[in-house]
Write a protein that holds these residues in place. Structure first.
Motif, PDB file in Angstrom:
ATOM      1  N   ARG A 415       0.814  -1.216   0.000  1.00 14.57           N
ATOM      2  CA  ARG A 415       0.000   0.000   0.000  1.00 14.57           C
ATOM      3  C   ARG A 415       0.848   1.267   0.000  1.00 14.57           C
ATOM      4  O   ARG A 415       0.513   2.249  -0.673  1.00 14.57           O
ATOM      5  CB  ARG A 415      -0.942  -0.024   1.208  1.00 14.57           C
ATOM      6  CG  ARG A 415      -2.016  -1.107   1.082  1.00 14.57           C
ATOM      7  CD  ARG A 415      -2.850  -1.223   2.324  1.00 14.57           C
ATOM      8  NE  ARG A 415      -3.648  -0.043   2.533  1.00 14.57           N
ATOM      9  CZ  ARG A 415      -4.349   0.183   3.651  1.00 14.57           C
ATOM     10  NH1 ARG A 415      -4.324  -0.705   4.617  1.00 14.57           N
ATOM     11  NH2 ARG A 415      -5.059   1.276   3.781  1.00 14.57           N
ATOM     12  N   GLU A 602     -10.655   0.670  -2.005  1.00 11.77           N
ATOM     13  CA  GLU A 602     -11.000   2.057  -1.699  1.00 11.77           C
ATOM     14  C   GLU A 602     -12.477   2.223  -1.337  1.00 11.77           C
ATOM     15  O   GLU A 602     -12.855   3.230  -0.727  1.00 11.77           O
ATOM     16  CB  GLU A 602     -10.635   2.965  -2.876  1.00 11.77           C
ATOM     17  CG  GLU A 602     -11.425   2.699  -4.148  1.00 11.77           C
ATOM     18  CD  GLU A 602     -11.102   3.723  -5.226  1.00 11.77           C
ATOM     19  OE1 GLU A 602     -10.964   4.907  -4.891  1.00 11.77           O
ATOM     20  OE2 GLU A 602     -11.003   3.339  -6.400  1.00 11.77           O
ATOM     21  N   TRP A 604     -14.005   0.616   0.849  1.00 17.48           N
ATOM     22  CA  TRP A 604     -14.170  -0.051   2.138  1.00 17.48           C
ATOM     23  C   TRP A 604     -15.258   0.571   3.010  1.00 17.48           C
ATOM     24  O   TRP A 604     -15.920  -0.168   3.769  1.00 17.48           O
ATOM     25  CB  TRP A 604     -12.836  -0.079   2.892  1.00 17.48           C
ATOM     26  CG  TRP A 604     -12.339   1.246   3.370  1.00 17.48           C
ATOM     27  CD1 TRP A 604     -11.514   2.102   2.717  1.00 17.48           C
ATOM     28  CD2 TRP A 604     -12.655   1.884   4.616  1.00 17.48           C
ATOM     29  NE1 TRP A 604     -11.276   3.226   3.452  1.00 17.48           N
ATOM     30  CE2 TRP A 604     -11.969   3.132   4.638  1.00 17.48           C
ATOM     31  CE3 TRP A 604     -13.445   1.537   5.715  1.00 17.48           C
ATOM     32  CZ2 TRP A 604     -12.041   4.002   5.695  1.00 17.48           C
ATOM     33  CZ3 TRP A 604     -13.524   2.415   6.775  1.00 17.48           C
ATOM     34  CH2 TRP A 604     -12.829   3.634   6.768  1.00 17.48           C
ATOM     35  N   HIS A 635      -7.270   1.299   7.485  1.00 15.04           N
ATOM     36  CA  HIS A 635      -7.289   2.424   6.550  1.00 15.04           C
ATOM     37  C   HIS A 635      -6.961   3.762   7.217  1.00 15.04           C
ATOM     38  O   HIS A 635      -7.221   4.807   6.630  1.00 15.04           O
ATOM     39  CB  HIS A 635      -8.660   2.499   5.869  1.00 15.04           C
ATOM     40  CG  HIS A 635      -8.955   1.307   5.006  1.00 15.04           C
ATOM     41  ND1 HIS A 635      -8.539   1.210   3.705  1.00 15.04           N
ATOM     42  CD2 HIS A 635      -9.617   0.148   5.279  1.00 15.04           C
ATOM     43  CE1 HIS A 635      -8.926   0.047   3.198  1.00 15.04           C
ATOM     44  NE2 HIS A 635      -9.584  -0.616   4.132  1.00 15.04           N
ATOM     45  N   ARG A 638      -4.996   6.270   5.192  1.00 17.77           N
ATOM     46  CA  ARG A 638      -5.552   6.760   3.934  1.00 17.77           C
ATOM     47  C   ARG A 638      -6.968   7.255   4.185  1.00 17.77           C
ATOM     48  O   ARG A 638      -7.950   6.567   3.927  1.00 17.77           O
ATOM     49  CB  ARG A 638      -5.536   5.646   2.885  1.00 17.77           C
ATOM     50  CG  ARG A 638      -4.131   5.212   2.527  1.00 17.77           C
ATOM     51  CD  ARG A 638      -4.102   3.915   1.754  1.00 17.77           C
ATOM     52  NE  ARG A 638      -4.683   4.061   0.444  1.00 17.77           N
ATOM     53  CZ  ARG A 638      -4.752   3.061  -0.433  1.00 17.77           C
ATOM     54  NH1 ARG A 638      -4.277   1.869  -0.120  1.00 17.77           N
ATOM     55  NH2 ARG A 638      -5.293   3.244  -1.619  1.00 17.77           N
TER      56      ARG A 638
END
Length: 854
Positions: A415, A602, A604, A635, A638
């Motif tokens: 990632r 993305e 999620w 996450h 991000r």
């Protein structure tokens, strides 16, 4: 062993290949064994001939040669061999064929008559069939057609006899090709004996060619054990075969033919079209026949037509010689081959070749043409190839950087590297100037996707807007230039707008991308179908989502698409449809398929929200909170604003389901506004019995704008629950709310009110009757919420006392802090305990925390 006149002798150690011998045992009128020199076809024919003769069968062997390839010579020699089989008159008469054929102008009828009289089965085995002229082949077909006792097996290194037989034959023709003759791993291991552990490596080097394999086995037997033994042997055999091969070709003293062979050796296989393009020879078809007849390679049939291939070691030797003799041609020929590989469905090979020659314009062309396959089917191979490109080159190639970023983004272990390459793609796209319209749209689209994935949703939306404008201004030729990337760009622009909360624009872009994909073929429809279905389901457009999902369900997609990274929104749609039917178990199964990607995908937040909803509806709120916390942790580096409010809302509901009012209150108190959170606060107030707060928050949600059917339905259900809770006349509101649920087929809003309110709403629907009652009764409605005690109302002074009690200060210290007497503090504390229903300081603090008052 029975001797068959003319059949070669075989060494005692020859490998018996039962699978192929059994194939020759089949009673086909004509069988053709076609393979290149050294493949073992003569050995196979000899083995079968001797085994059949030993079993009592009558077999005639004839090895064609220049002397016996003509019509009269062939039949005269065959007749003599038939006469040697038996003294019976039918056989003896064939011994005089030479005289009989010389005396008649009409050969075929005579042959048919003579061979048609055979009293028992006879098989004719012809080796070197490529030498036979077409008239002989025509005679064979005619004779076999009228002579039921005659069977023919032809071995050839050329496709010419086979093509002639297929064109003329009126009887079944069976075929054994080079791929059938290739040695298997087990057969290679048997030949290797004590070195059987090297079977896979030897098989890879030899392509299963019997001659090459025997050479490797012999060389291994002579080479002592030691490091690098196999590499030494491979090099030795390659050089020996290469030297012999190059010598035999050069002795032909045909420079044009030599150059032709060297140029086609650049490719692992050639079609006639590619051979002409590589060599510039209009007579490439005739030259390939010469190559085949020389035993250097052969034609094979593939799903996409015929392909001429050279044996691996032969090709390697020729390619090395081409590099030595004609080095200036290499890059040009490899570019031609790469484009051919791309046209014929071999994008990975084309990419590797384009990178190897440093043609990055060609690399970009390959990526544009095979984007879908690279990001879904060949991720590991593509990332390995692209990682060879220098970073300085990637800084000028945003498309390459973007593809690497997307592939790395699908792996939890890469990632950080994905973020690095997303940033590189953005920087590289900004450096591009004076680009054609199609490339300009592509660059902005990549920039939008990269910015979105690294968490800059507003900048991503701005780039998506620009992408949409550029796409809208493209002419037909520019759209064709983008090809399969056209729906990709529309999808990415739509997702960027969706992540920025602009759902209406996102939906229109998904629809446009689907329309573009319809023109390209079935596979390209999947991503826009998935995105459209998922977004419609999230927005509460259940009828539309169900229709789109039904298309995706019935179509055939590549393996793992529906369950992989690309299928996220498809599974989101399926899960929501299941929840709308009151089936959290089915929804959970759809979401489970995405678990391997949850740490990287993305989208999620949508998946996490649904996991929470499933946990709520399944009566497992603790498990739901644990999974949500774990997903947020994955996450954390991000951040995203996508469905942030929805996640807060479902987390609040999970806290309420476990009775932790304080956690729900803290969560909602620390969150900003918007209709989703206003509805969440209304729901929290409904659970704890603060009816005045419910009304205020519903009004706030309405003023903020209820932009989707789902939000309107949630608002209507909460409002109806409030009216029923207060006992007010709710006829009009009830009809409107229940009609909306029924028309849009929405049941999930009913699962988000306390069980007591759901019971009251269900009873009301039953009294009203009609389609609404049926709709609610058609599916179970499991709700994880229940009514909790109303939060005590404290005065401002009592709240101050409560905050002080939560500290470690003594009562005298609190009195001094607040500048009042100790007795005043005691009196106010007793009043506070009474409202909280407790009898001690510690219990008061605990109860206040449970209600979210601290």
């Amino acid at each position: 062993m029975t001797l068959v006149h003319g059949a070669p002798r075989l060494p005692v150690t020859v490998l018996e290949r039962e699978r192929l011998l059994c194939f020759l045992d089949e009673d086909s009128a004509i069988t053709v064994v076609r393979a290149s020199a050294g493949s073992g076809k003569t050995v196979l024919l000899t083995q079968w001939t001797r085994r059949a003769a030993d079993a009592g069968a009558r077999v005639v062997w004839l090895g064609a040669s220049p002397e016996s390839s003509g019509r009269l010579a062939f039949w005269a020699e065959l007749g003599r061999r038939f006469a040697m089989l038996s003294d019976e008159p039918e056989f003896s008469l064939l011994g005089t064929l030479s005289e009989s054929l010389s005396a008649t102008p009409d050969v075929s009828p005579l042959l048919g008559t003579l061979f048609g009289r055979l009293p028992e089965q006879v098989t004719v085995v012809v080796d070197n069939g490529q030498m036979l002229d077409e008239q002989v082949l025509r005679d064979l077909v005619d004779v076999v057609a009228v002579a039921p006792a005659l069977r023919v097996i032809v071995g050839t290194r050329s496709r010419t006899p086979l093509a002639a037989l297929e064109a003329m034959t009126r009887v079944p023709v069976s075929l054994i090709e080079g791929s059938d003759l290739a040695l298997t791993a087990d057969e290679t291991a048997e030949l290797l004996g004590p070195d059987s552990d090297l079977a896979e490596t030897v098989l890879s080097a030899s392509d299963g060619n019997a001659l090459v394999t025997h050479a490797l086995v012999l060389s291994l037997s002579r080479t002592p054990e030691g490091e690098g033994r196999l590499n030494t042997v491979l090099s030795e055999v390659r050089n020996a075969l290469g030297g012999s091969l190059l010598g035999s070709i050069s002795r032909l003293e045909d420079e044009r033919f030599f150059d032709f062979v060297l140029r086609i050796a650049r490719s692992s296989g050639v079609t006639l079209e590619l051979a002409r393009e590589l060599t510039g020879c209009d007579d490439s078809d005739a030259l390939l026949v010469r190559v085949e007849e020389s035993g250097l390679g052969l034609w094979t049939r593939t799903a996409k037509g015929e392909l001429f291939t050279l044996t691996t070691l032969v090709r390697e030797a020729l390619a090395a010689e081409h590099e030595r003799r004609l080095p200036a041609e290499g890059k040009h020929l490899d570019a031609i081959i790469a484009r051919w590989e791309l046209r014929t469905g071999k994008p990975l090979e084309a990419l590797a070749r384009a990178i190897s020659i440093g043609d990055y314009d060609l690399v970009a062309l390959v990526i544009k043409s095979a984007w879908y396959r690279f990001v879904s089917e060949h991720k590991l191979a593509v990332s390995e190839l692209l990682s060879r490109i220098p970073l300085t080159t990637l800084m000028r190639r945003p498309l390459v950087a973007m593809l690497l970023a997307l592939i790395y983004n699908q792996s939890p272990n890469h990632r950080l590297k994905a973020v690095e390459f997303f940033g590189l793609a953005v920087a590289a796209s900004r450096l591009m100037r004076n680009t054609p319209p199609a490339d300009a749209a592509l660059l902005r689209g990549m920039e939008s996707a990269a910015l979105r994935v690294i968490g800059q949703s507003q900048r991503a939306a701005a780039a998506a807007e620009r992408t949409t404008v550029l796409l809208g201004g493209l002419d037909v030729s520019s759209r064709e230039e983008l090809g399969t990337l056209l729906p990709v760009l529309g999808n990415h622009a739509g997702v960027s707008l969706l992540h920025a909360g602009r759902t209406t624009e996102a939906r229109e872009l998904f629809k446009a991308a689907l329309a573009d994909a319809d023109l390209l073929g079935t596979h390209f429809r999947f991503q826009p179908l998935a995105n459209l279905a998922g977004l419609d389901a999230i927005l509460g457009n259940i009828v539309e989502a169900r229709s789109t999902v039904s298309v995706a369900r019935t179509a055939t997609w590549p393996a793992r698409w529906k369950d992989g990274y690309a299928g996220a929104f498809y599974r989101v749609a399926e899960a929501i449809l299941a929840l709308e039917l009151g089936d959290p178990a089915a929804a959970s199964e759809h979401l489970r398929l995405l678990d391997p990607h949850l740490s990287t995908i993305e989208h999620w937040p949508a998946i996490a929200y649904l996991h929470g909803f499933v946990a709520l509806a399944s009566g497992e709120p603790v498990l739901g909170l644990e999974k949500l916390a774990r997903t947020r942790e994955w996450h954390a580096a991000r951040p995203t604003t996508f469905m942030h409010s929805a996640l807060t809302s479902i987390e609040s509901q999970l806290h309420l389901a476990v009775g932790d009012v304080a956690a729900s209150a803290r969560l909602l108190r620390g969150s900003s506004g918007g209709p989703v959170l206003a509805l969440a606060r209304a729901r929290h107030a409904l659970v704890v019995g603060e009816v005045r707060v419910v009304a205020a928050q519903l009004a706030q949600a309405a003023s903020a704008g209820l932009s989707s059917d789902r939000l309107r339905a949630e608002h209507a259900v909460l409002e109806l629950a409030l009216l029923l809770r207060e006992g007010r006349d709710s006829g009009h509101q009830a009809q409107a709310a229940l009609a909306l649920l029924t028309a849009r087929e929405l049941r999930m809003p009913l699962l988000q009110v306390p069980a007591e309110d759901l019971l009251a709403i269900t009873a009301l629907a039953d009294r009203m009757g009609g389609r609404t009652a049926e709709f609610i009764a058609e599916a179970p409605l499991p709700t994880g919420l229940r009514m909790l005690a109303e939060v005590p109302t404290l005065t401002p002074r009592e709240l101050v006392i409560l905050e002080q009690l939560a500290t470690q200060r003594t009562l005298p210290e609190i009195a001094a802090q607040l500048v009042v007497s100790r007795n005043t503090i005691k009196a106010q504390s007793r009043s506070l305990y009474r409202k909280l229903g407790v009898g001690s300081r510690d219990d008061a603090v605990a109860e206040a925390r449970r209600h979210g008052l601290l």
